[in-house]
Design a protein around this motif. Structure first.
Motif, PDB file in Angstrom:
ATOM      1  N   ARG A  30       0.975  -1.334  -0.045  1.00 46.43           N
ATOM      2  CA  ARG A  30       0.077   0.097  -0.131  1.00 46.43           C
ATOM      3  C   ARG A  30       0.932   1.306  -0.009  1.00 46.43           C
ATOM      4  O   ARG A  30       1.979   1.005   0.307  1.00 46.43           O
ATOM      5  CB  ARG A  30      -0.778  -0.090   1.153  1.00 46.43           C
ATOM      6  N   GLY A  31       0.374   2.297  -0.371  1.00 48.50           N
ATOM      7  CA  GLY A  31       1.235   3.522  -0.372  1.00 48.50           C
ATOM      8  C   GLY A  31       0.514   4.865  -0.709  1.00 48.50           C
ATOM      9  O   GLY A  31      -0.637   4.814  -0.910  1.00 48.50           O
ATOM     10  N   ARG A  32       1.408   5.809  -0.898  1.00 48.14           N
ATOM     11  CA  ARG A  32       0.797   6.953  -1.525  1.00 48.14           C
ATOM     12  C   ARG A  32       1.683   7.702  -2.589  1.00 48.14           C
ATOM     13  O   ARG A  32       2.975   7.521  -2.434  1.00 48.14           O
ATOM     14  CB  ARG A  32       0.768   7.845  -0.127  1.00 48.14           C
ATOM     15  N   ILE A  33       1.310   8.382  -3.557  1.00 47.95           N
ATOM     16  CA  ILE A  33       2.016   9.192  -4.253  1.00 47.95           C
ATOM     17  C   ILE A  33       1.575  10.593  -4.164  1.00 47.95           C
ATOM     18  O   ILE A  33       0.504  11.062  -4.099  1.00 47.95           O
ATOM     19  CB  ILE A  33       1.538   8.818  -5.988  1.00 47.95           C
ATOM     20  N   ASP A  34       2.838  11.442  -4.313  1.00 51.01           N
ATOM     21  CA  ASP A  34       2.432  12.777  -4.291  1.00 51.01           C
ATOM     22  C   ASP A  34       3.536  13.508  -5.389  1.00 51.01           C
ATOM     23  O   ASP A  34       4.660  13.248  -5.398  1.00 51.01           O
ATOM     24  CB  ASP A  34       3.136  13.420  -3.057  1.00 51.01           C
ATOM     25  N   LEU A  35       2.829  14.381  -6.421  1.00 54.78           N
ATOM     26  CA  LEU A  35       3.457  14.820  -7.421  1.00 54.78           C
ATOM     27  C   LEU A  35       3.347  16.438  -7.159  1.00 54.78           C
ATOM     28  O   LEU A  35       2.499  17.101  -6.855  1.00 54.78           O
ATOM     29  CB  LEU A  35       2.839  14.590  -8.750  1.00 54.78           C
ATOM     30  N   GLY A  36       4.389  17.042  -7.676  1.00 49.60           N
ATOM     31  CA  GLY A  36       4.497  18.815  -7.912  1.00 49.60           C
ATOM     32  C   GLY A  36       3.674  19.079  -9.185  1.00 49.60           C
ATOM     33  O   GLY A  36       3.226  18.201 -10.062  1.00 49.60           O
ATOM     34  N   GLU A  37       3.780  20.406  -9.473  1.00 44.62           N
ATOM     35  CA  GLU A  37       2.970  20.867 -10.621  1.00 44.62           C
ATOM     36  C   GLU A  37       3.854  20.280 -11.938  1.00 44.62           C
ATOM     37  O   GLU A  37       3.192  20.005 -12.919  1.00 44.62           O
ATOM     38  CB  GLU A  37       3.081  22.235 -10.568  1.00 44.62           C
ATOM     39  N   ASN A  38       5.030  20.197 -11.647  1.00 46.86           N
ATOM     40  CA  ASN A  38       5.860  19.648 -13.093  1.00 46.86           C
ATOM     41  C   ASN A  38       5.856  18.176 -13.173  1.00 46.86           C
ATOM     42  O   ASN A  38       6.499  17.602 -14.069  1.00 46.86           O
ATOM     43  CB  ASN A  38       7.110  20.297 -12.995  1.00 46.86           C
ATOM     44  N   GLY A  39       5.198  17.366 -12.064  1.00 42.26           N
ATOM     45  CA  GLY A  39       5.048  15.800 -12.241  1.00 42.26           C
ATOM     46  C   GLY A  39       6.261  15.435 -11.132  1.00 42.26           C
ATOM     47  O   GLY A  39       5.977  13.998 -11.341  1.00 42.26           O
ATOM     48  N   ALA A  40       6.907  15.882 -10.950  1.00 46.55           N
ATOM     49  CA  ALA A  40       7.983  15.344 -10.184  1.00 46.55           C
ATOM     50  C   ALA A  40       7.495  15.135  -8.851  1.00 46.55           C
ATOM     51  O   ALA A  40       6.673  15.953  -8.299  1.00 46.55           O
ATOM     52  CB  ALA A  40       9.294  16.373  -9.936  1.00 46.55           C
ATOM     53  N   GLY A  41       7.897  14.133  -8.019  1.00 46.64           N
ATOM     54  CA  GLY A  41       7.499  13.840  -6.576  1.00 46.64           C
ATOM     55  C   GLY A  41       8.054  12.548  -6.129  1.00 46.64           C
ATOM     56  O   GLY A  41       9.070  12.199  -6.478  1.00 46.64           O
ATOM     57  N   GLU A  42       7.286  11.712  -5.375  1.00 49.97           N
ATOM     58  CA  GLU A  42       7.661  10.527  -4.669  1.00 49.97           C
ATOM     59  C   GLU A  42       6.383   9.795  -4.564  1.00 49.97           C
ATOM     60  O   GLU A  42       5.320  10.079  -4.438  1.00 49.97           O
ATOM     61  CB  GLU A  42       8.077  11.229  -3.280  1.00 49.97           C
ATOM     62  N   ILE A  43       6.956   8.600  -4.351  1.00 49.92           N
ATOM     63  CA  ILE A  43       5.958   7.435  -4.143  1.00 49.92           C
ATOM     64  C   ILE A  43       6.591   6.685  -2.899  1.00 49.92           C
ATOM     65  O   ILE A  43       7.632   6.355  -2.801  1.00 49.92           O
ATOM     66  CB  ILE A  43       5.634   6.400  -5.258  1.00 49.92           C
ATOM     67  N   ALA A  44       5.486   6.537  -1.861  1.00 50.02           N
ATOM     68  CA  ALA A  44       6.049   5.876  -0.687  1.00 50.02           C
ATOM     69  C   ALA A  44       5.213   4.385  -0.695  1.00 50.02           C
ATOM     70  O   ALA A  44       3.793   4.485  -0.686  1.00 50.02           O
ATOM     71  CB  ALA A  44       5.668   6.507   0.425  1.00 50.02           C
ATOM     72  N   ILE A  45       5.905   3.458  -0.682  1.00 47.66           N
ATOM     73  CA  ILE A  45       5.274   2.155  -0.717  1.00 47.66           C
ATOM     74  C   ILE A  45       5.608   1.284   0.405  1.00 47.66           C
ATOM     75  O   ILE A  45       6.889   1.081   1.088  1.00 47.66           O
ATOM     76  CB  ILE A  45       5.808   1.134  -1.812  1.00 47.66           C
ATOM     77  N   GLU A  46       4.542   0.727   1.389  1.00 50.22           N
ATOM     78  CA  GLU A  46       4.689  -0.157   2.550  1.00 50.22           C
ATOM     79  C   GLU A  46       4.333  -1.439   2.283  1.00 50.22           C
ATOM     80  O   GLU A  46       3.231  -1.848   1.764  1.00 50.22           O
ATOM     81  CB  GLU A  46       3.803   0.409   3.704  1.00 50.22           C
ATOM     82  N   SER A  47       5.350  -2.316   2.439  1.00 50.84           N
ATOM     83  CA  SER A  47       5.240  -3.689   2.314  1.00 50.84           C
ATOM     84  C   SER A  47       5.817  -4.476   3.339  1.00 50.84           C
ATOM     85  O   SER A  47       5.244  -4.293   4.653  1.00 50.84           O
ATOM     86  CB  SER A  47       6.127  -4.276   1.059  1.00 50.84           C
ATOM     87  N   ASP A  48       6.720  -5.177   3.317  1.00 49.18           N
ATOM     88  CA  ASP A  48       7.628  -5.726   4.472  1.00 49.18           C
ATOM     89  C   ASP A  48       8.282  -4.488   5.191  1.00 49.18           C
ATOM     90  O   ASP A  48       8.505  -4.650   6.286  1.00 49.18           O
ATOM     91  CB  ASP A  48       8.925  -6.626   4.022  1.00 49.18           C
ATOM     92  N   GLY A  49       8.486  -3.394   4.472  1.00 45.83           N
ATOM     93  CA  GLY A  49       9.110  -2.250   5.224  1.00 45.83           C
ATOM     94  C   GLY A  49       8.610  -0.944   4.392  1.00 45.83           C
ATOM     95  O   GLY A  49       7.840  -1.300   3.564  1.00 45.83           O
ATOM     96  N   MET A  50       9.367   0.130   4.558  1.00 47.92           N
ATOM     97  CA  MET A  50       8.886   1.203   3.818  1.00 47.92           C
ATOM     98  C   MET A  50       9.899   1.667   2.877  1.00 47.92           C
ATOM     99  O   MET A  50      10.986   1.590   3.129  1.00 47.92           O
ATOM    100  CB  MET A  50       8.762   2.380   4.631  1.00 47.92           C
TER     101      MET A  50
END
Length: 276
Positions: free
Chosen positions: A121-141
């Motif tokens: 499971r996780g979350r995606i956060d993108l800026g106006e230019n499409g750059a950003g980060e995806i955080a995924i939690e499975s066995d760890g983060m």
């Protein structure tokens, strides 16, 4: 087997997935809320040891929630292998994607023979230019940096539809939707000219939203920044207005799966604004 769903439907059906323009701005096309059921069968097998047969169903639901879309995909499938082993697979994916194309939450669960084999499971956060980060939690983060120009699956699908309506035949974008437990994929889409309803549709008593002309679309999925000239997998589909998929084939190289629409119904759109 974790890649059997979203490559598509929204990065095809949801893996279908589809411009740098924000979804929150006025667009010529909107995604139509609906529930669709597909019959899954084997489309191709290789001579190598591996998958020799497959059969099952997939249910895809997209709903409008004013500020975003919710996406749910459930697939149950029996898989047969050349070594005589049989597996029962149950794959479930759910996500919420903001209409401004800037954020998403998601979860994926995969069971084999009644036992959970993988989940994240996780979350995606993108800026106006499409750059950003995806955080995924499975066995760890795990965190992945997302490059500029990246779009969510619903934004990508809308872009494919807009390109089709404008008579444009090629679109290439980095796409991310959380169905995979890694970073984005560079998705190269080739869009054909509009065609009449295929004859196979007539054998199912489909609602009118599942009938009519479509655009043939082929998509090749490359891991982002990969130097390999060959895609990791390919998807071909018949795409209708509103993002409804009449038929689809997912090709993984050694084998391919066919998805045929057998039932579809519209869902009520969200009532948004001050009058709701």
């Amino acid at each position: 087997m974790s890649r059997l769903v979203q490559c598509s439907l929204l990065t095809a059906i949801a893996t279908l997935s589809i411009c740098s323009a924000s979804v929150g701005t006025a667009r010529a096309e909107e995604l139509r809320p609906h529930r669709a059921v597909y019959e899954v069968s084997i489309a191709k097998v290789s001579q190598n040891d591996g998958v020799s047969g497959a059969h099952g169903t997939m249910v895809f639901v997209i709903a409008d929630h004013c500020d975003g879309y919710t996406l749910e995909t459930t697939m149950k499938m029996d898989m047969a292998y050349a070594n005589g082993i049989y597996d029962k697979l149950d794959q479930r994916f759910a996500a919420w994607e903001a209409k401004d194309g800037r954020s998403s939450t998601f979860r994926m669960e995969i069971s084999e023979n009644g036992k959970m084999s993988r989940s994240h499971r996780g979350r995606i956060d993108l800026g106006e230019n499409g750059a950003g980060e995806i955080a995924i939690e499975s066995d760890g983060m795990t965190n992945f940096e997302v490059p500029p120009g990246t779009v969510l699956s619903t934004v990508h699908l809308l872009s494919v539809l807009e390109s089709a309506q404008a008579g444009k035949h090629f679109l290439s974008k980095p796409v991310i939707d959380g169905s995979f437990n890694d970073g984005p994929y560079q998705v190269s889409a080739v869009i054909g000219s509009s065609r009449s309803e295929p004859s196979t549709v007539s054998k199912h008593h489909l609602h009118e939203i599942g009938r009519g002309p479509y655009w043939p679309v082929g998509m090749a999925y490359f891991p982002y920044a990969s130097s390999d000239d060959l895609p990791e997998y390919e998807v071909s589909l018949n795409l209708m207005q509103g993002g409804i998929v009449q038929a689809m084939v997912q090709d993984f190289g050694d084998f391919a799966l066919r998805f045929e629409l057998t039932y579809v119904e519209p869902l009520e759109p969200a009532v948004c604004g001050e009058g709701r």
